[in-house]
Design a protein around this motif. Structure first.
Motif, mmCIF file in Angstrom:
data_model
loop_
_atom_site.group_PDB
_atom_site.id
_atom_site.type_symbol
_atom_site.label_atom_id
_atom_site.label_comp_id
_atom_site.label_asym_id
_atom_site.label_seq_id
_atom_site.Cartn_x
_atom_site.Cartn_y
_atom_site.Cartn_z
ATOM 1 N N PHE A 287 26.389 43.973 25.497
ATOM 2 C CA PHE A 287 27.420 44.936 25.154
ATOM 3 C C PHE A 287 27.621 44.942 23.648
ATOM 4 O O PHE A 287 27.398 43.939 22.972
ATOM 5 C CB PHE A 287 28.726 44.600 25.878
ATOM 6 N N LYS A 288 28.029 46.090 23.157
ATOM 7 C CA LYS A 288 28.296 46.170 21.727
ATOM 8 C C LYS A 288 29.402 45.169 21.370
ATOM 9 O O LYS A 288 30.341 44.932 22.143
ATOM 10 C CB LYS A 288 28.680 47.592 21.324
ATOM 11 N N ASN A 289 29.259 44.570 20.200
ATOM 12 C CA ASN A 289 30.174 43.540 19.697
ATOM 13 C C ASN A 289 30.194 42.286 20.559
ATOM 14 O O ASN A 289 31.100 41.454 20.438
ATOM 15 C CB ASN A 289 31.598 44.085 19.551
ATOM 16 N N LEU A 386 31.800 44.979 31.363
ATOM 17 C CA LEU A 386 31.481 44.652 32.749
ATOM 18 C C LEU A 386 32.781 44.605 33.548
ATOM 19 O O LEU A 386 33.739 43.948 33.145
ATOM 20 C CB LEU A 386 30.792 43.286 32.826
ATOM 21 N N LYS A 387 32.750 45.256 34.688
ATOM 22 C CA LYS A 387 33.914 45.232 35.577
ATOM 23 C C LYS A 387 33.532 44.393 36.786
ATOM 24 O O LYS A 387 32.682 44.778 37.580
ATOM 25 C CB LYS A 387 34.309 46.656 35.982
ATOM 26 N N VAL A 388 34.160 43.219 36.896
ATOM 27 C CA VAL A 388 33.776 42.226 37.895
ATOM 28 C C VAL A 388 34.965 41.937 38.799
ATOM 29 O O VAL A 388 36.092 41.732 38.326
ATOM 30 C CB VAL A 388 33.282 40.925 37.225
ATOM 31 N N LEU A 389 34.700 41.881 40.102
ATOM 32 C CA LEU A 389 35.697 41.483 41.103
ATOM 33 C C LEU A 389 35.257 40.148 41.671
ATOM 34 O O LEU A 389 34.143 40.022 42.198
ATOM 35 C CB LEU A 389 35.806 42.527 42.210
ATOM 36 N N LEU A 390 36.116 39.141 41.554
ATOM 37 C CA LEU A 390 35.839 37.805 42.059
ATOM 38 C C LEU A 390 36.739 37.537 43.262
ATOM 39 O O LEU A 390 37.970 37.490 43.134
ATOM 40 C CB LEU A 390 36.073 36.764 40.961
ATOM 41 N N VAL A 391 36.112 37.371 44.443
ATOM 42 C CA VAL A 391 36.849 37.111 45.687
ATOM 43 C C VAL A 391 36.485 35.705 46.154
ATOM 44 O O VAL A 391 35.300 35.377 46.255
ATOM 45 C CB VAL A 391 36.495 38.151 46.767
ATOM 46 N N ARG A 408 37.938 34.727 29.402
ATOM 47 C CA ARG A 408 37.798 34.605 27.948
ATOM 48 C C ARG A 408 36.769 35.573 27.379
ATOM 49 O O ARG A 408 36.788 35.854 26.177
ATOM 50 C CB ARG A 408 37.386 33.172 27.578
ATOM 51 N N ASP A 409 35.873 36.076 28.205
ATOM 52 C CA ASP A 409 34.792 36.940 27.737
ATOM 53 C C ASP A 409 35.328 38.352 27.506
ATOM 54 O O ASP A 409 35.785 39.019 28.440
ATOM 55 C CB ASP A 409 33.661 36.958 28.774
ATOM 56 N N GLU A 410 35.263 38.799 26.243
ATOM 57 C CA GLU A 410 35.805 40.105 25.914
ATOM 58 C C GLU A 410 34.980 41.246 26.498
ATOM 59 O O GLU A 410 35.445 42.387 26.521
ATOM 60 C CB GLU A 410 35.881 40.260 24.384
ATOM 61 N N THR A 411 33.786 40.961 26.950
ATOM 62 C CA THR A 411 32.940 42.028 27.507
ATOM 63 C C THR A 411 33.173 42.213 29.008
ATOM 64 O O THR A 411 32.521 43.045 29.622
ATOM 65 C CB THR A 411 31.455 41.711 27.266
ATOM 66 N N VAL A 412 34.074 41.418 29.558
ATOM 67 C CA VAL A 412 34.283 41.458 31.007
ATOM 68 C C VAL A 412 35.725 41.846 31.314
ATOM 69 O O VAL A 412 36.668 41.303 30.722
ATOM 70 C CB VAL A 412 33.968 40.088 31.653
ATOM 71 N N GLY A 429 42.886 36.766 36.286
ATOM 72 C CA GLY A 429 42.083 37.853 35.742
ATOM 73 C C GLY A 429 42.829 38.614 34.671
ATOM 74 O O GLY A 429 44.053 38.552 34.568
ATOM 75 N N ASN A 430 42.078 39.350 33.851
ATOM 76 C CA ASN A 430 42.729 40.141 32.809
ATOM 77 C C ASN A 430 43.039 41.561 33.265
ATOM 78 O O ASN A 430 43.635 42.336 32.530
ATOM 79 C CB ASN A 430 41.867 40.170 31.528
ATOM 80 N N VAL A 431 42.621 41.927 34.499
ATOM 81 C CA VAL A 431 43.071 43.160 35.144
ATOM 82 C C VAL A 431 43.607 42.739 36.509
ATOM 83 O O VAL A 431 42.848 42.486 37.448
ATOM 84 C CB VAL A 431 41.937 44.187 35.289
ATOM 85 N N VAL A 432 44.913 42.627 36.606
ATOM 86 C CA VAL A 432 45.531 42.063 37.804
ATOM 87 C C VAL A 432 45.587 43.118 38.911
ATOM 88 O O VAL A 432 45.926 44.289 38.659
ATOM 89 C CB VAL A 432 46.946 41.548 37.493
#
Length: 829
Positions: A287-289, A386-391, A408-412, A429-432
């Motif tokens: 990913f960029k940056n 990256l949009k990740v769902l962890l179940v 911590r990963d800014e790309t996720v 998660g950073n998207v609750v």
């Protein structure tokens, strides 16, 4: 075919120029001369006839016969009889020509890529030999072909001129084929008796041949020679014969034909000093940056002690300018190894980025072509996160450490759902999220979904089916990581059957029985085994050469628990297996990690729950593994893939001349195996189209794989160098299935570059006879050792009768008329 035509034309030229007349004379011969009794009888009758004539004239009583008259008439009659007898023997005049069949000395000059190397002659004795031929050595080394050129064309010690004093000379150049270069005729002299200068021979550059087939060159040269006598064979080479029949077979051929073979070793016989860029690796997509690592592996040959200076160049897009972006210095260890160099990069704009690594040449290094290498494949910089769902069924250690890594990963963008948590608990998660996503639309918002030992009883009955469609139809990625709580239920539950069907493994119905028999936790740990064919997979990359990857994983810590499955599926790839001899079934060691393409998406199975242990000494192996595994899962979704299938090759990087093995999995519009009699694969150079690059286009027919529906295989030879696009075209409304491979020049000539003096000496000993090996300063002696082997043959021309003409008839008539006149005077008539 071209080589055959060339040799045929050369053979005709050799024959036409090899025969010449050196002497002509004429001889009088008797056509009817015979040593048998007929000649004896004829001679006796002639003597009796002569005696009868003498007796008649002696006893002649008629006329006035003086003694002089008697002898004159007798002599005339005997002369006529002898002349008639001579005519009866049919005298002829025969022309004889002495024709010389000039012998030929064949000179074979190695013109392969290794002859372009520039030697520094580190040993004093070798340097002295070279300076005897060329004078002083250039500071940047002496090219081997320059030495050969000086030996053949030098003004003072021209080997060609010396050889042409005794025999004709033909010079060939050879690598993997044979090419005639020059002919010099021994008899081509001017009025002063000096040899004429034929066309000049230039060996300034090699043909760049990627291989050296000495046996082929010798056989072709002998075929071109035909029946022309062979005076000797002279070979100028570094001995780097790497293709075709072994030297012992060539020696047997030359020994059988009794060919005196003189070999001149050209090049530095000392072990070469060389540093090469062995490999450059980086993620296929970032990913960029997003910081990513470029790993550079160097290999050395010989004792390299000085520091190595490495430069990294970056180019964005096909038309972008190349810029220097990093420099590093590294010193080889005492064990003659070089630690991998890792350079961190990040790119702020999406698109394709190319990288090139160069190593500054060291002193006395002769091979410079391998001092740089491009990264293949190039890095694709993506714009999205990256949009990740962890179940997870429960908060295991793996769940906790992976959740923290991805947060911590800014790309996720990470969302989590912990099934064992209270309904009102705040989710990680950073998207609750407040509920487990269900339905196609909600699941399709994620690029990858990771299932960690989930509890199937807590799932909606249709959730697994929707998730399977999300993978196969929409290009999503899913990972099931087994745990010791719910893995058995997951594989048995009817709710999860659609999801199990897309995983890359076949469940074992007796898995829990096996676990009970072996024990839920082992008292002894067993290392991870990485199969050799999986060592180069990007998921397992730990910044070392692929050959060392299995050792790295084997040393990360042992396993105490795993969930057994029967085997990986036929189209899946097993990346990790158990090393315990007890953890083996009919299909091999138990599978611990496997991946698979499923329609437009990807799936993976992880059979262990202790990856957190890899963080004991360093968190990098854990972090790299999970990030690389997630990137594998999301590639299909991020690329917008709706392609109905995929193309695989046995590797991404090839050498020119290698065979590329291609396999393709094709699906129809319902994502079912596509059944065809054969599949058409198009191979084009990067950027070419059928209109602009037709010359580079190949079409390969892939045949169905028996027993595997929708699977096709084929192979083709990598002809040129550069990037190539492999594509299977579908209907206009369907996206083509594509893959890129990269072909680099063959380095067969550069793998062992010292001049092989010992091998060449052993070769001439096997040939035997007068064959000898020469160092370059001794090459002038060869001319005196090859004698004139020409053959002189006498040819008999057409005979010219000397009796069947008017002169003979006139002499006979004249003699008879004189006899008649004398008899008239003597009153005998």
């Amino acid at each position: 075919m071209l080589a055959t035509v060339t040799n045929s034309l050369l053979h005709d030229a050799l024959i036409a120029q090899s025969y010449r007349t050196v002497d002509v004379d004429q001889r009088l011969e008797l056509a009817r001369w015979s040593p048998d009794t007929a000649l004896l009888v004829g001679g006796l009758l002639t003597l009796l006839g002569g005696y009868f004539v003498y007796w008649l004239y002696r006893h002649e009583k008629r006329g006035k016969m003086s003694a002089t008259m008697r002898w004159s008439l007798t002599g005339l009659r005997l002369t006529v009889l002898l002349l008639l007898g001579f005519v009866g023997l049919e005298p002829v005049l025969v022309r004889y020509e002495d024709r010389r069949l000039d012998a030929r000395t064949l000179v074979l000059v190695d013109r392969s890529a290794s002859m372009d190397l520039q030697d520094h002659y580190r040993r004093e004795a070798d340097r002295t030999r070279a300076t005897e031929v060329v004078g002083s050595l250039p500071p940047d080394g002496l090219k081997r072909l320059a030495v050969a050129d000086e030996l053949l064309n030098g003004n003072e010690k021209s080997l060609i001129d010396g050889l042409a004093q005794s025999n004709d000379v033909t010079v060939f150049g050879f690598d993997r084929s044979l090419e005639p270069l020059l002919q010099r005729m021994q008899h081509a002299a001017d009025d002063d008796g000096d040899l004429k200068a034929d066309e000049s021979l230039s060996l300034a550059t090699s043909t760049g041949g990627g291989a050296t087939d000495f046996g082929h060159a010798v056989r072709r040269a002998l075929e071109a020679l035909g029946d022309t006598p062979l005076a000797g064979l002279v070979v100028l080479t570094d001995g780097g014969f790497n293709r075709g029949e072994p030297l012992s077979e060539v020696a047997r051929l030359l020994k059988g034909r009794r060919v005196a073979t003189h070999v001149v070793g050209v090049g530095d016989p000392a072990d070469p000093i060389n540093v090469r860029v062995a490999s450059v690796t980086a993620p296929r997509s970032v990913f960029k940056n997003d910081p990513f690592s470029i790993t550079i592996n160097l290999e050395q040959q010989g004792n390299v002690t000085e520091p190595l200076h490495i430069t990294l160049y970056e180019r964005r897009g096909e038309q972008g300018n190349e810029e220097l972006v990093a420099e590093r210095d590294v010193t080889p260890s005492d064990a003659m190894t070089i630690e991998p160099v890792v350079i961190e990069r990040e790119v702020d704009k999406p698109g394709e980025v190319a990288y090139r690594v160069a190593v500054r040449p060291i002193a006395t290094e002769s091979i410079l072509t391998d001092n740089e290498r491009e990264l293949t494949p190039r890095v694709q910089v993506l714009d999205d996160q990256l949009k990740v769902l962890l179940v997870a069924g429960a908060p295991s250690y793996d769940y906790r450490y992976l959740m923290r890594l991805l947060e911590r990963d800014e790309t996720v963008e990470l969302s989590t759902w912990l099934q064992s948590a209270d309904i009102n608990a705040v989710r990680d998660g950073n998207v609750v999220i407040t509920e487990l996503p269900t339905g196609t639309e909600k699941l399709n918002a994620y690029d990858a979904i990771i299932l960690m030992d989930i509890d199937p009883s807590a799932l909606d009955p249709t959730w697994a089916s929707v998730l399977a469609t999300y993978v196969s139809d929409y290009g999503g990625g899913v990972l099931f990581a087994a745990g010791n709580k719910f893995a058995g239920q997951f594989f048995r539950s009817p709710k999860t059957r659609p999801l199990v069907s897309i995983l890359p493994v076949v469940p074992d119905p007796e898995a829990e029985i096996i676990i009970n028999e072996l024990g839920h936790f082992q008292t002894k740990s067993w290392p991870i085994f990485v199969p050799p064919e999986a060592a180069g997979d990007p998921i397992l990359d730990q910044g070392v050469r692929a050959q060392l990857t299995p050792d790295v994983w084997g040393g990360l810590g042992g396993l105490f628990w795993h969930f057994p499955v029967r085997r990986e599926k036929p189209v899946a790839k097993a990346l990790m297996r158990h090393s315990n001899p007890r953890m083996v079934n009919a299909y091999g060691g138990h599978v611990l990690l496997a991946t698979q393409y499923v329609g437009a998406g990807r799936s993976a199975y992880l059979g262990i729950n202790t990856t957190w242990r890899w963080r004991r000494s360093d968190e990098k192996p854990f972090n790299r593994f999970w990030i690389q595994l997630i990137r594998f899962l999301v590639e299909g979704k991020l690329a917008g893939s709706r392609a109905l299938g995929q193309i695989d090759t046995d590797r991404d990087l090839y050498e020119a001349g290698d065979t590329v093995v291609v396999s393709a999995r094709l699906l129809d519009e319902r994502y079912q195996p596509l059944l065809l009699p054969e599949a058409r694969l198009k191979v084009t150079a990067r950027g070419d189209t059928e209109e602009t690059g037709a010359a580079s286009l190949q079409e390969i027919m892939l045949a169905p794989v028996p027993g595997t529906e929708g699977q096709y295989e084929g192979r083709f030879q990598a002809r040129g160098t550069g990037a190539y696009r492999l594509a299977i075209e579908r209907r206009d409304d369907l996206r083509a299935i594509e893959r890129e491979i990269y072909v680099e020049p063959s380095n067969l000539e550069m793998r062992d570059t010292q001049m092989r003096r010992d091998e060449l000496k052993a070769f001439v000993q096997q040939v035997g006879g007068d064959s000898r090996y020469f160092d370059v300063d001794e090459a002038a002696e060869i001319a005196s050792l090859i004698p004139d082997a020409s053959r002189t043959t006498r040819f008999r021309g057409r005979s010219r009768p000397v009796w069947d003409n008017g002169y003979v008839l006139a002499i006979l008539i004249g003699l008879l008329c004189i006899e008649w006149a004398l008899r008239k005077v003597a009153r005998l008539i």
